[in-house]
Design an enzyme around this catalytic site. Structure first.
Site, short mmCIF file in Angstrom:
data_model
loop_
_atom_site.label_atom_id
_atom_site.label_comp_id
_atom_site.label_asym_id
_atom_site.label_seq_id
_atom_site.Cartn_x
_atom_site.Cartn_y
_atom_site.Cartn_z
N ASP A 398 -4.54 0.94 0.98
CA ASP A 398 -5.28 -0.32 0.92
C ASP A 398 -5.18 -0.88 -0.49
OD1 ASP A 398 -6.84 -2.38 1.89
OD2 ASP A 398 -8.73 -1.32 1.62
N GLU A 401 -1.61 -4.81 -2.72
CA GLU A 401 -0.81 -6.02 -2.95
C GLU A 401 -0.12 -6.03 -4.32
OE1 GLU A 401 -3.23 -6.15 0.23
OE2 GLU A 401 -4.06 -6.09 -1.79
N ASP A 485 -8.41 -7.91 6.42
CA ASP A 485 -9.84 -8.18 6.58
C ASP A 485 -10.09 -9.41 7.45
OD1 ASP A 485 -10.15 -6.02 4.97
OD2 ASP A 485 -10.68 -7.14 3.19
#
Length: 832
Positions: A398, A401, A485
């Site tokens: 997670d 990015e 999300d």
């Protein structure tokens, strides 16, 4: 004018050179345009400015030599340009002035991906521009993880991985960048894949309706033209380039439960106990950031999770797998082992001055590993031992990015001038340092590679499982992808269908969206409808935020629980079908979750269907996407379709209006098709060594014609032995030979794996009565003296003689067949 006024179009004349392998066009100003045939149907085009560095091929699974033999070609040249003709494949025409390309596919009358004839390529600072014609009727698909509808045309898209919430109709970009454009043009498909990893822009008719514009903020103009002519072959060739998903463990296809907010080991065990107490199947529980000590990666909280190995062992005994979250941000804290080791190895990203680049994520002041270097990826992989030694079964990447919370950060990530590399193990022409602007989009890909390789090395013999939020083209080689999300909105339930379909078309088959929504409060009805959809999505995970209401299926009352439990149970019954589709994806890249036009490309209405999909070739899934819906319209492609729950037939092409009580959703099986099904289970470990099988065929009411086949794939579901031939593969075929006449063939069983059963059942639903005759290998079969219990315990161990039974109450015929490795035939007929 095609380009903006500050973009300078490159002019000719071009001077051509053919070296027997590539066609080179030398342009004024020192630019070089290279046309490189990788096969008869795949051509790479690279425009290189003077002094520019080539693309680092992070996305590619293999180089040119490993892809295919270059297609034999020859070049013809005249005053206007040059023709490169590839034997049995594409023809490429390069004009001399201006330097424009167009492609011609064998047998297709119109050019494909033709450059703008007046302004094909241009330059603005560090940015190269490309303009191509976009015919009026062309459809634009793919592009990976994007909001919106299936057809991407009419918008401008950005490829720059970003942590974003909430997702709105105009949110772009999201977490994953896959710059693969799939174009349907008059029934012919082709792909344009741009492996440049810098920030990319793609304008699909937004500025000018008849033009495609591409530009990037750095690097070279680099793209692959991938010819079809059909969509499955484009996807097959693209995934040959970028790699295919390795076969996941079978438990990865079960139901998964997660929540940001399971704060203690006791709470996790309480959730596990409720699943087993209530009989809701579940295979995996996820631990979010609360299991860590102060959010320090690769640690366990000493008070809340004091005995991680004991916790995991107790969950394993109940049939649960454990997946732990891993973030790339490392707390910059003296004395913290991971930080100290990384600092000594110079493993962290540095700014342009050579200092550790620092930001802020969950643990506070944070540094980030430089995954662009192979030695750092290996070091990061070693850190997973702290989790795998406790028995953890999978890794959830997670915030990769990578996200950066530091106030004042311009980009929400690492600054674009942060330095990565060089990677000493890259090819010599790609072995160089790079700024974050070039590495950003592949950061999640490289982190997932490290997590995947950690499991292969530290837990040999078992299949890895990695789930990632961020990635680039080729991410399917290492990880499953979820869409981040999302929110507990009906709109997000509907949006997930085209989003997941386009991810699948972009080479990523194991995908899912958080069931129930991550943010906000889910309602009972929304959770039921989302669970019904999730039961047919490759990755089936319920996940929610600690700031939302609890979202486990028992939180919404007895009716919601009962319906959700029934659909989760159905998911487990369908695992033999889904597992076979995942094997197909591992072999060819074909996604299990498919838009209707995958199998019905000649149906123009199929391209417009956004609210339904095919799971494999034979199940049509049409979820309920609005609250309080009593009916919904379902578009059915050509053929006869049978409602799974009601047994009612419907015929396409055309719409059907279907009742939608809460306990049902519109699910149709193609009449005559074989759907392999297994026994009910609370978790997939119960299926190990079981092997019981029933093949469900929904019989037609009208047209007894057609042939329907499926490759049934089986193995142990856990190990890597399948790569050494320990699998069982056989082709199941149903032929409808006229009114009341049915022929079923099971081809020879390939592979060394032997399913643990003595017999299997053929279940003919919607039977018009008792058969007038049943023949096994040409010999008549007598009816059973009593009813045959489908998937009964005896199927697992006892060989059976052929027998059949007609259940008039259920309009069903069950035929019990011996399990044998040889090819077999069964014929069933009804008089009249």
């Amino acid at each position: 004018m095609v380009f903006p006024s500050d973009v300078t179009a490159l002019e000719g004349p071009a001077r051509f050179h053919w070296d027997g392998q590539d066609l080179q066009a030398h342009l004024p100003g020192g630019f070089t345009l290279s046309v490189q045939p990788w096969s008869a149907q795949v051509v790479r085009v690279v425009l290189t400015p003077p002094g520019a560095r080539p693309t680092v091929d992070w996305a590619l699974a293999a180089g040119r030599d490993g892809f295919d033999r270059p297609a034999p070609g020859h070049v013809e040249e005249d005053a206007s340009g040059a023709w490169l003709r590839l034997a049995g494949g594409l023809e490429v025409y390069a004009s001399r002035h201006p330097p424009a390309l167009r492609f011609q596919a064998d047998g297709h009358p119109k050019p494909l991906a033709a450059d703008d004839p007046q302004q094909p390529v241009g330059v603005r600072g560090r940015s190269l521009w490309l303009a191509k014609e976009l015919p009026p009727q062309a459809r634009c698909l793919g592009l990976g993880e994007k909001v919106g509808w299936l057809d991407r045309r009419g918008r401008r898209w950005l490829f720059w991985n970003r942590d974003v919430t909430p997702h709105l109709p105009d949110s772009d970009p999201l977490y994953v960048s896959i710059p693969l454009l799939l174009v349907e043009q008059q029934g012919c498909f082709y792909g344009l894949f741009f492996p440049n990893t810098h920030r990319q822009h793609l304008d699909l008719g937004a500025t000018r309706e008849d033009r495609l514009l591409w530009w990037a903020d750095g690097g070279v103009l680099d793209y692959f033209l991938i010819a079809g002519p059909d969509l499955p072959r484009v996807v097959e060739r693209y995934t040959r380039l970028t790699g295919r998903m390795p076969l996941p463990p079978r438990w990865a296809l079960g139901f998964h439960q997660s929540r940001w907010g399971y704060r203690t080991a006791g709470e996790v065990e309480e959730v596990a106990g409720r699943f087993r107490e209530l009989g809701v199947p579940c295979d995996a529980l996820y631990l979010d950031i609360d299991y860590m000590d102060g959010y320090r990666v690769f640690t366990w909280h000493p008070a809340r999770f004091p005995d991680p190995a004991g916790l995991v062992e107790r969950l394993h005994r109940q049939g649960f797998r454990v997946v732990t979250i891993v973030d790339p941000g490392v707390k910059a804290e003296p004395g913290y082992r991971v930080y100290e080791e990384g600092r000594l190895r110079d493993a962290f990203c540095r700014d342009r001055n050579g200092e550790e680049f620092r930001g802020r994520v969950w643990p506070g002041t944070t540094v980030w590993p430089d995954f662009a270097r192979a030695e750092v990826r290996r070091w990061w992989a070693d850190q997973h031992q702290a989790l795998l030694a406790a028995g953890v079964d999978g890794i959830w990447n997670d915030m990769n990015e990578p996200a950066n919370f530091l106030e004042g950060t311009v980009t929400g990530t690492l600054e674009r001038t942060v330095v990565h590399g060089p990677d000493a193990e890259r090819p010599p022409d790609q072995r160089r340092p790079a700024e974050h602007d070039e590495v950003h989009n592949v950061y999640g890909l490289l982190m997932s590679q490290a997590a995947f390789e950690a499991q292969l090395r530290l837990r040999p013999g078992r299949r890895p499982f990695v789930l990632t939020r961020s990635g680039f083209a080729g991410i399917q080689r290492y990880a499953a992808v979820w869409t981040g999300d999302n929110s507990s909105w009906w709109e997000h339930l509907a949006m997930s269908i085209p989003q997941l379909l386009n991810l699948g078309l972009s080479g990523v088959p194991l995908v899912g969206a958080d069931v129930g929504g991550f943010s906000g409060d889910c309602s009972p009805e929304l959770l039921v409808r989302w669970t019904q959809l999730g039961a047919f999505v490759p990755l089936f995970r319920n996940h929610s935020s600690r700031e939302s209401r609890r979202q486990e299926v028992w939180q919404f009352g007895p009716q919601a629980l009962e319906v959700c439990r029934a659909f989760v149970q159905l998911r487990y019954r369908l695992l033999p079908y889904l597992y076979s589709l995942m094997w197909e994806a591992a072999c060819t890249g074909a996604p299990p979750m498919r838009p209707l036009f995958w199998h019905y490309p000649q149906d123009p209405t199929a391209y417009r269907v956004q609210d339904a999909f095919l799971l494999g070739p034979y199940l049509l899934v049409a979820p309920v996407l609005q609250p309080q819906a009593a009916f919904r319209a379902v578009y059915l492609p050509d053929g006869e379709w049978v409602h799974w729950f009601r047994g009612e037939p419907a015929w396409g092409p055309g719409p059907a209006v279907v009742p939608t009580p809460l306990e049902e959703m519109p699910l149709f099986q193609r009449a005559g098709s074989p759907i392999p099904m297994g026994p009910a289970a609370q978790h997939t470990a119960q299926l190990a060594g079981d092997g019981r099988l029933a093949v469900r065929v929904a019989l037609p009411r009208r047209r007894w014609e057609g042939e329907f086949s499926l490759e049934l794939y089986e193995d142990d579901g856990e190990s890597l032995a399948y790569t050494e031939g320990e699998f069982a593969l056989r082709r199941l075929t149903v032929r409808l030979e006229g009114p009341g006449r049915l022929l079923v063939e099971a081809g020879p069983r390939h592979g060394r794996f032997r399913p643990a059963r003595g017999a299997w059942d053929l279940v003919l639903e919607g039977a018009p009565g008792s058969p007038s005759g049943v023949w096994w290998q040409g010999q008549a079969v007598a009816p059973a003296r009593q009813g045959l219990a489908v998937l009964d315990e005896a199927l697992r161990t006892e060989a059976a003689s052929p027998a059949w039974y007609h259940d008039g109450e259920r309009a069903r015929v069950v035929v019990r067949l011996p399990e044998t490795p040889e090819s077999v035939q069964l014929r069933v007929e009804w008089a009249g």
